[in-house]
Design an enzyme around this catalytic site. Structure first.
Site, PDB file in Angstrom:
ATOM      1  CB  CYS A  71      -5.577  -3.023 -14.102  1.00 31.81           C
ATOM      2  SG  CYS A  71      -6.231  -4.432 -13.196  1.00 31.81           S
ATOM      3  CG  HIS A 131      -2.030  -0.971   1.084  1.00 39.19           C
ATOM      4  ND1 HIS A 131      -2.171  -2.068   1.899  1.00 39.19           N
ATOM      5  CD2 HIS A 131      -3.033  -1.031   0.205  1.00 39.19           C
ATOM      6  CE1 HIS A 131      -3.228  -2.747   1.517  1.00 39.19           C
ATOM      7  NE2 HIS A 131      -3.764  -2.143   0.499  1.00 39.19           N
ATOM      8  NE  ARG A 149     -11.077  -5.137  -7.997  1.00 38.10           N
ATOM      9  CZ  ARG A 149      -9.844  -5.077  -7.503  1.00 38.10           C
ATOM     10  NH1 ARG A 149      -8.849  -5.673  -8.125  1.00 38.10           N
ATOM     11  NH2 ARG A 149      -9.598  -4.398  -6.410  1.00 38.10           N
TER      12      ARG A 149
END
Ligand code: PEP
Ligand code: MG
Length: 542
Positions: free
Chosen positions: A471, A187, A311
């Site tokens: 992606c 992250h 998504r």
């Protein structure tokens, strides 16, 4: 041991620009606990909440004393909001329904969203109030708030690792970042990339850095230079555009309305990944179809021109969604997640597809939908049936597990597209936990084993007539994006901050050249060799 000027520390660079700053070691703050029920003593929870609110109100009084007149008025208004009796009563009702004090207060404040919507000043106060709610929750949990970072100057902050919550405390003075652990798909890396903060992650030698030292963070060189200055920075290859359009479309990754607005300021061709779960990480009640459709429509409307790949929710593992319990055993990364929501909460998936369809019709945007974390071809087929009966979408799946990566041929005629999530695909390919920051090196996208698997995925998709894209974070690296085009992928999707750089790279080469560069990557046997051989090959083209 004092590090001599000129000492080089190596790790994994994030970003394309270097920066010089003073080392500042950060003590990590404990993370706030997630939503939870109380043990049964509602009266004690109410008392805990009342005390925590008083504590934060006293903090506001202190802030107000040292502030100018206008700011003091704002603190006063905030204090009134914080101590509002109706708000407290709403929280009490939540405690009575079983939530603990901190969760109940968060839910109560979230319930103000609708009433405050549409008035810019009120929305701003509500945002401030939400900051205070974290303070109330922290007081209840006995956690010190904030990272306590300098607010002026130019600092390179150093820490073992940061969490996404830590990044909310970054000040203007934070110009660079170094972590001992963390990987390229952590992250920390994802957020630094989106905030354009040059970083070096996975650098255990940074333990020897000392407060006050000047260092150069040189992400392109994957290094920190002690005492270094801008003249020593490794230059990113400067790609000279040969055509107006990139050889394959470059889309943007988004997870919120703000991201969508930001993406629309870039030259992105639509959105390649809308992570819907990011809207719900602190929601304790299931949003209705109407509520979901409203937020999807806002986001679709703001998005850059082009298709928008939505998504379906990827709840579970490191992205727990409070209103959806996704059971797991000792290893959360292997618990229920992504499309397996179909087992635990099938109705939510059906509602979500319906909500996306409402938003699609309302906005007239071209929407593609895809499911995360598909493990088998039969799951893919099941999702495709659900999605096609819910709306007029192009339908696809994420390729994030080695099992589905090996089964692309079985998807012939069933799907319109696939999108490779290199972050999770690396995690499961190398058995390297994405949350275990010490395994960052295995998650480096330049690992030849990943490149070879990507080649197989692109080739198989082409054979069976399925459009393929990438992606994951790997697609945000301009040089790696050229490799992806050369391997045969039809599009890439990158963090908004990287869209410009990725587009420039993909406009500077022909498809034939990209193919040659991909062959160089495929011939490598180590990640370092793969990256340097590709950069050398690109330098001769530039
Ligand atoms: C991925 O796994 O590469 C991906 C794009 O999904 P996320 O990072 O949201 O897990
Ligand atoms: Mg993923």
């Amino acid at each position: 041991m004092a590090l001599a000027s000129g000492t080089i520390l190596t790790g994994l660079g994030v970003g394309l620009n270097s920066v010089r700053g003073e080392v500042f070691w950060v003590k990590p703050q404990a993370t706030l606990p997630g939503p939870a029920k109380h043990a049964g003593d509602a009266a004690a929870e109410k008392e805990t909440l009342r005390r925590a609110i008083h504590h934060v109100a006293a903090y506001l009084d202190e802030q107000s004393l040292g502030a100018g007149e206008t700011s003091a008025e704002i603190f006063e208004a905030l204090k009134m909001l914080l101590e509002d009796e109706d708000l407290f009563e709403t929280a009490i009702a939540e405690i009575e329904s079983g939530w603990n004090a901190a969760t109940a207060f968060i839910v109560a404040v979230d319930s103000l969203d609708e009433a405050f919507a549409g008035d810019a000043a009120l929305e701003e106060r509500l945002a401030d109030l939400k900051g205070l709610v974290r303070r109330v929750a922290a007081h209840i949990s006995g956690i010190q708030m904030g990272l306590d970072l300098p607010t002026t100057g130019s600092y390179v902050i150093v820490c073992d690792d940061f969490s996404p919550a830590d990044t909310a405390w970054f000040t203007e003075a934070v110009v660079g970042l170094v972590t001992l652990r963390g990987g390229p798909t952590s992250h920390t890396a994802i957020i630094c990339r989106s905030k354009s903060i040059p970083a070096l992650v996975c650098c255990p030698q940074a333990i020897d850095l000392v407060d006050g030292m000047q260092v150069l963070v040189d992400p392109v060189g994957d290094r920190v230079v002690v005492g270094g200055d801008a003249s020593m920075a490794t230059k990113a290859i400067s790609f000279v555009a040969k055509s107006l359009d990139p050889i394959i479309p470059v889309r943007a990754n988004i997870g919120s309305l703000e991201d969508s607005i930001q993406a629309a300021t870039t030259a992105a061709n639509g959105v390649g990944l809308f992570r819907t779960e990011l809207l719900y990480l602190s929601e304790t009640t299931m949003p209705s179809v109407a509520k979901q459709a409203k937020s999807y429509a806002e986001i679709l409307r703001a998005a850059p021109e082009g298709p928008i790949v939505v998504r379906t929710i990827d709840a579970g593992s490191d992205k727990p969604v409070p209103f959806l319990e996704m059971p797991h055993g000792d290893n959360p990364a292997s618990g229920l997640r992504g499309f397996q929501i179909n087992k635990a909460h099938r109705q939510f998936l059906i509602d979500q597809l319906e909500s996306i369809e409402v938003a699609r019709k309302e906005t007239g945007r071209e929407v593609w939908v895809m499911a995360p974390m598909i493990a088998t071809a039969s799951e893919a087929v099941e999702f495709a049936q659900l999605a096609r009966s819910a709306g007029e979408y192009k339908v696809g799946i994420m390729v994030e597990t080695p099992s589905i990566a090996m089964s692309i041929a079985d998807l012939a005629g069933k799907l319109d597209f696939i999108s490779v999530g290199t972050n999770d695909l690396s995690q499961y390919l190398f058995a390297a936990d994405r949350m275990n920051a010490g395994q960052g090196a295995l998650l480096n996208p330049w690992q030849p084993e990943l490149v070879r698997l990507l080649k197989a995925i692109a080739s198989e998709s082409e054979k069976v007539g399925i459009t393929s894209g990438v992606c994951g974070e790997a697609a945000s690296d301009p040089a790696f994006a050229i490799v992806l085009a050369g391997l045969g992928f039809n599009s890439v999707s990158a963090s908004s901050s990287q869209v410009g750089a990725v587009r420039s790279a993909l406009s500077a080469v022909t498809l034939k050249q990209a193919h040659e560069v991909a062959q160089v990557a495929l011939a490598a046997t180590t990640a370092d060799q793969c990256k340097s051989a590709v950069l050398d090959a690109l330098a001769t083209l530039a």
